[in-house]
Design a protein around this motif. Structure first.
Motif, PDB file in Angstrom:
ATOM      1  N   ALA A  30       0.797  -1.187   0.205  1.00 37.42           N
ATOM      2  CA  ALA A  30      -0.088  -0.073   0.200  1.00 37.42           C
ATOM      3  C   ALA A  30       0.926   1.338   0.004  1.00 37.42           C
ATOM      4  O   ALA A  30       0.507   2.180  -0.777  1.00 37.42           O
ATOM      5  CB  ALA A  30      -1.128   0.009   1.116  1.00 37.42           C
ATOM      6  N   ASN A  31       1.934   1.195   0.642  1.00 34.73           N
ATOM      7  CA  ASN A  31       2.665   2.543   0.880  1.00 34.73           C
ATOM      8  C   ASN A  31       3.537   2.594  -0.574  1.00 34.73           C
ATOM      9  O   ASN A  31       3.946   3.878  -0.761  1.00 34.73           O
ATOM     10  CB  ASN A  31       4.158   2.169   1.643  1.00 34.73           C
ATOM     11  CG  ASN A  31       3.521   2.141   3.148  1.00 34.73           C
ATOM     12  OD1 ASN A  31       2.490   2.797   3.434  1.00 34.73           O
ATOM     13  ND2 ASN A  31       4.125   1.719   4.162  1.00 34.73           N
ATOM     14  N   ASN A  32       3.472   1.705  -1.563  1.00 38.66           N
ATOM     15  CA  ASN A  32       4.103   1.867  -2.571  1.00 38.66           C
ATOM     16  C   ASN A  32       3.046   2.011  -4.127  1.00 38.66           C
ATOM     17  O   ASN A  32       3.092   2.007  -5.285  1.00 38.66           O
ATOM     18  CB  ASN A  32       4.812   0.902  -3.088  1.00 38.66           C
ATOM     19  CG  ASN A  32       6.322   0.869  -2.096  1.00 38.66           C
ATOM     20  OD1 ASN A  32       7.061   1.876  -2.499  1.00 38.66           O
ATOM     21  ND2 ASN A  32       6.342   0.226  -1.382  1.00 38.66           N
ATOM     22  N   VAL A  33       1.878   2.268  -3.672  1.00 41.51           N
ATOM     23  CA  VAL A  33       0.600   2.417  -4.546  1.00 41.51           C
ATOM     24  C   VAL A  33      -0.131   3.387  -4.154  1.00 41.51           C
ATOM     25  O   VAL A  33      -0.399   3.694  -3.076  1.00 41.51           O
ATOM     26  CB  VAL A  33      -0.145   0.967  -4.543  1.00 41.51           C
ATOM     27  CG1 VAL A  33      -1.312   1.134  -5.296  1.00 41.51           C
ATOM     28  CG2 VAL A  33       0.537  -0.159  -5.001  1.00 41.51           C
ATOM     29  N   LEU A  34      -0.773   4.284  -5.365  1.00 38.90           N
ATOM     30  CA  LEU A  34      -1.540   5.426  -4.929  1.00 38.90           C
ATOM     31  C   LEU A  34      -2.993   5.077  -6.042  1.00 38.90           C
ATOM     32  O   LEU A  34      -2.860   4.722  -7.134  1.00 38.90           O
ATOM     33  CB  LEU A  34      -1.255   6.765  -5.385  1.00 38.90           C
ATOM     34  CG  LEU A  34      -2.137   7.750  -5.055  1.00 38.90           C
ATOM     35  CD1 LEU A  34      -2.539   7.878  -3.476  1.00 38.90           C
ATOM     36  CD2 LEU A  34      -1.646   9.246  -5.574  1.00 38.90           C
ATOM     37  N   ARG A  35      -4.050   4.726  -5.335  1.00 38.58           N
ATOM     38  CA  ARG A  35      -5.348   4.450  -5.978  1.00 38.58           C
ATOM     39  C   ARG A  35      -6.294   5.635  -6.356  1.00 38.58           C
ATOM     40  O   ARG A  35      -6.016   6.606  -5.671  1.00 38.58           O
ATOM     41  CB  ARG A  35      -5.861   3.418  -5.274  1.00 38.58           C
ATOM     42  CG  ARG A  35      -5.076   2.071  -5.143  1.00 38.58           C
ATOM     43  CD  ARG A  35      -5.644   0.829  -4.450  1.00 38.58           C
ATOM     44  NE  ARG A  35      -6.530   0.247  -5.271  1.00 38.58           N
ATOM     45  CZ  ARG A  35      -6.842  -0.973  -5.167  1.00 38.58           C
ATOM     46  NH1 ARG A  35      -6.594  -1.743  -4.084  1.00 38.58           N
ATOM     47  NH2 ARG A  35      -7.515  -1.705  -6.015  1.00 38.58           N
ATOM     48  N   SER A  71       6.945   7.684  -9.028  1.00 33.69           N
ATOM     49  CA  SER A  71       6.570   7.110  -7.870  1.00 33.69           C
ATOM     50  C   SER A  71       5.343   7.561  -7.114  1.00 33.69           C
ATOM     51  O   SER A  71       5.094   8.762  -7.319  1.00 33.69           O
ATOM     52  CB  SER A  71       7.875   7.246  -6.916  1.00 33.69           C
ATOM     53  OG  SER A  71       7.946   8.887  -6.427  1.00 33.69           O
ATOM     54  N   PRO A  72       4.976   6.828  -6.117  1.00 35.62           N
ATOM     55  CA  PRO A  72       3.730   7.545  -5.400  1.00 35.62           C
ATOM     56  C   PRO A  72       3.951   8.962  -4.681  1.00 35.62           C
ATOM     57  O   PRO A  72       3.213   9.601  -4.678  1.00 35.62           O
ATOM     58  CB  PRO A  72       3.700   6.237  -4.474  1.00 35.62           C
ATOM     59  CG  PRO A  72       4.281   5.146  -4.944  1.00 35.62           C
ATOM     60  CD  PRO A  72       5.391   5.424  -5.651  1.00 35.62           C
ATOM     61  N   GLU A  73       5.303   8.719  -4.251  1.00 39.80           N
ATOM     62  CA  GLU A  73       5.484  10.267  -3.883  1.00 39.80           C
ATOM     63  C   GLU A  73       5.408  11.430  -4.843  1.00 39.80           C
ATOM     64  O   GLU A  73       4.936  12.481  -4.489  1.00 39.80           O
ATOM     65  CB  GLU A  73       6.881  10.326  -3.343  1.00 39.80           C
ATOM     66  CG  GLU A  73       7.263   9.419  -2.044  1.00 39.80           C
ATOM     67  CD  GLU A  73       7.292   7.856  -2.254  1.00 39.80           C
ATOM     68  OE1 GLU A  73       7.177   7.074  -1.455  1.00 39.80           O
ATOM     69  OE2 GLU A  73       7.586   7.594  -3.643  1.00 39.80           O
ATOM     70  N   ASP A  74       5.805  11.053  -6.148  1.00 38.11           N
ATOM     71  CA  ASP A  74       5.624  12.158  -7.132  1.00 38.11           C
ATOM     72  C   ASP A  74       4.204  12.269  -7.428  1.00 38.11           C
ATOM     73  O   ASP A  74       3.808  13.513  -7.269  1.00 38.11           O
ATOM     74  CB  ASP A  74       6.190  11.583  -8.418  1.00 38.11           C
ATOM     75  CG  ASP A  74       7.973  11.461  -8.337  1.00 38.11           C
ATOM     76  OD1 ASP A  74       8.339  12.403  -7.620  1.00 38.11           O
ATOM     77  OD2 ASP A  74       8.575  10.915  -9.041  1.00 38.11           O
ATOM     78  N   THR A  75       3.446  11.244  -7.522  1.00 41.17           N
ATOM     79  CA  THR A  75       2.060  11.433  -7.703  1.00 41.17           C
ATOM     80  C   THR A  75       1.164  12.106  -6.427  1.00 41.17           C
ATOM     81  O   THR A  75       0.534  12.921  -7.021  1.00 41.17           O
ATOM     82  CB  THR A  75       1.422   9.960  -7.870  1.00 41.17           C
ATOM     83  OG1 THR A  75       2.196   9.231  -8.785  1.00 41.17           O
ATOM     84  CG2 THR A  75      -0.037  10.060  -8.440  1.00 41.17           C
ATOM     85  N   ARG A  76       1.665  11.897  -5.334  1.00 38.76           N
ATOM     86  CA  ARG A  76       1.023  12.860  -4.109  1.00 38.76           C
ATOM     87  C   ARG A  76       1.536  14.190  -4.371  1.00 38.76           C
ATOM     88  O   ARG A  76       0.522  15.058  -4.017  1.00 38.76           O
ATOM     89  CB  ARG A  76       1.392  12.018  -2.947  1.00 38.76           C
ATOM     90  CG  ARG A  76       1.127  10.795  -2.695  1.00 38.76           C
ATOM     91  CD  ARG A  76       1.282  10.253  -1.267  1.00 38.76           C
ATOM     92  NE  ARG A  76       1.111   8.780  -1.029  1.00 38.76           N
ATOM     93  CZ  ARG A  76       1.763   7.920  -1.137  1.00 38.76           C
ATOM     94  NH1 ARG A  76       3.240   8.097  -1.481  1.00 38.76           N
ATOM     95  NH2 ARG A  76       1.521   6.643  -0.755  1.00 38.76           N
ATOM     96  N   GLU A 126      -6.410  -1.604   3.091  1.00 40.20           N
ATOM     97  CA  GLU A 126      -6.372  -0.375   3.116  1.00 40.20           C
ATOM     98  C   GLU A 126      -5.157   0.421   2.177  1.00 40.20           C
ATOM     99  O   GLU A 126      -3.871   0.088   2.556  1.00 40.20           O
ATOM    100  CB  GLU A 126      -6.427   0.384   4.617  1.00 40.20           C
ATOM    101  CG  GLU A 126      -7.677   0.132   5.409  1.00 40.20           C
ATOM    102  CD  GLU A 126      -7.743   0.967   6.427  1.00 40.20           C
ATOM    103  OE1 GLU A 126      -6.532   1.875   6.932  1.00 40.20           O
ATOM    104  OE2 GLU A 126      -8.766   1.213   7.048  1.00 40.20           O
ATOM    105  N   TYR A 127      -5.867   1.216   1.336  1.00 39.04           N
ATOM    106  CA  TYR A 127      -4.734   1.905   0.530  1.00 39.04           C
ATOM    107  C   TYR A 127      -5.180   3.451   0.421  1.00 39.04           C
ATOM    108  O   TYR A 127      -6.108   3.951   0.616  1.00 39.04           O
ATOM    109  CB  TYR A 127      -4.986   1.548  -0.961  1.00 39.04           C
ATOM    110  CG  TYR A 127      -4.463   0.141  -1.168  1.00 39.04           C
ATOM    111  CD1 TYR A 127      -3.144  -0.301  -1.605  1.00 39.04           C
ATOM    112  CD2 TYR A 127      -5.418  -0.991  -0.794  1.00 39.04           C
ATOM    113  CE1 TYR A 127      -2.830  -1.653  -1.919  1.00 39.04           C
ATOM    114  CE2 TYR A 127      -5.153  -2.499  -1.255  1.00 39.04           C
ATOM    115  CZ  TYR A 127      -3.634  -2.710  -1.405  1.00 39.04           C
ATOM    116  OH  TYR A 127      -3.302  -4.066  -1.803  1.00 39.04           O
ATOM    117  N   GLU A 128      -4.017   4.363   0.245  1.00 38.77           N
ATOM    118  CA  GLU A 128      -4.160   5.758   0.218  1.00 38.77           C
ATOM    119  C   GLU A 128      -5.006   5.896  -1.395  1.00 38.77           C
ATOM    120  O   GLU A 128      -4.469   5.141  -2.155  1.00 38.77           O
ATOM    121  CB  GLU A 128      -3.065   6.125   0.032  1.00 38.77           C
ATOM    122  CG  GLU A 128      -2.864   6.730   1.490  1.00 38.77           C
ATOM    123  CD  GLU A 128      -1.750   8.167   1.576  1.00 38.77           C
ATOM    124  OE1 GLU A 128      -0.936   8.059   0.637  1.00 38.77           O
ATOM    125  OE2 GLU A 128      -1.601   8.694   2.661  1.00 38.77           O
TER     126      GLU A 128
END
Length: 208
Positions: A30-35, A71-76, A126-128
């Motif tokens: 989950a920490n490496n995915v953004l849905r 990365s998810p960080e980039d996406t956030r 649970e996912y962000e």
């Protein structure tokens, strides 16, 4: 009697260990995915059709905004910089269709069931997610994955993105490919079943 207590104790220890293992693996994934999660106002045919219109508009906007994210960080980060733009785009689509529903667009943690995509599968948990709520947000929802960008590329993940996930997830990466060896399929099912069970227990406790 002592043996019975011993067996019960060992069973409880094993159960706790399995739940801990499942939660650790799922959290790593989950920490490496953004849905992406789009919720309709209701289940009426009109509201469900509107949900798909809003979804398509968000995907058009997002396809441009998130194209360079690695990365998810980039996406956030890109989402935070463009949250207002995405909300305005969703609101514009709602109004174009003749509705005055409010719309919220924000990142939240949400429980998702397991889902198979072309290249990968994600266990329940649970996912962000970028959560788009239309009106009362009480209708059937639609979801996909913003990173890796499965929403934008017809369910495929290119090798660069797969390499990124493998680097980040380590040995847990294998769980994303549950069509592989029997051991991998068992691990995926174990995580999926235990995360669903944990969620059901938490929901039951909320209603007590």
């Amino acid at each position: 009697m002592k043996k019975t207590i011993l067996y019960i104790s060992l069973g409880l220890i094993c159960t706790v260990a399995l739940f801990f293992y499942a939660d650790t693996v799922q959290s790593n994934i989950a920490n490496n995915v953004l849905r992406l999660h789009v919720l309709a106002n209701s289940d009426t045919e009109e509201d469900q059709a509107l949900k798909l219109k809003v979804r398509d508009r968000i995907l058009r906007e997002g396809g441009t905004l998130f194209a360079a994210c690695n990365s998810p960080e980039d996406t956030r980060r890109v989402f935070a910089e463009n949250q207002t733009r995405l909300r305005k785009a969703a609101m514009d689509e709602v109004q174009k269709e003749g509705y005055d529903y409010p719309v919220s667009v924000q990142i939240e943690k949400t429980f998702f069931p397991s889902r198979q995509y072309k290249n990968i599968a994600l266990p329940a948990g649970e996912y962000e997610a970028v959560r788009v709520e239309i009106g009362e947000a009480e209708g059937k929802n639609w979801w996909c994955v913003m990173f890796p960008p499965l929403c934008f590329v017809d369910g495929s993940v290119d090798q660069k993105q797969m390499d990124h996930l493998q680097e980040k997830l380590g040995s847990d990466y294998d769980i994303l490919t549950p069509d592989g060896d029997l051991d991998v399929r068992i691990r995926f099912k174990l995580v999926d079943v235990l995360e669903n069970t944990s969620h059901a227990i938490r929901e039951a406790l909320k209603n007590c």
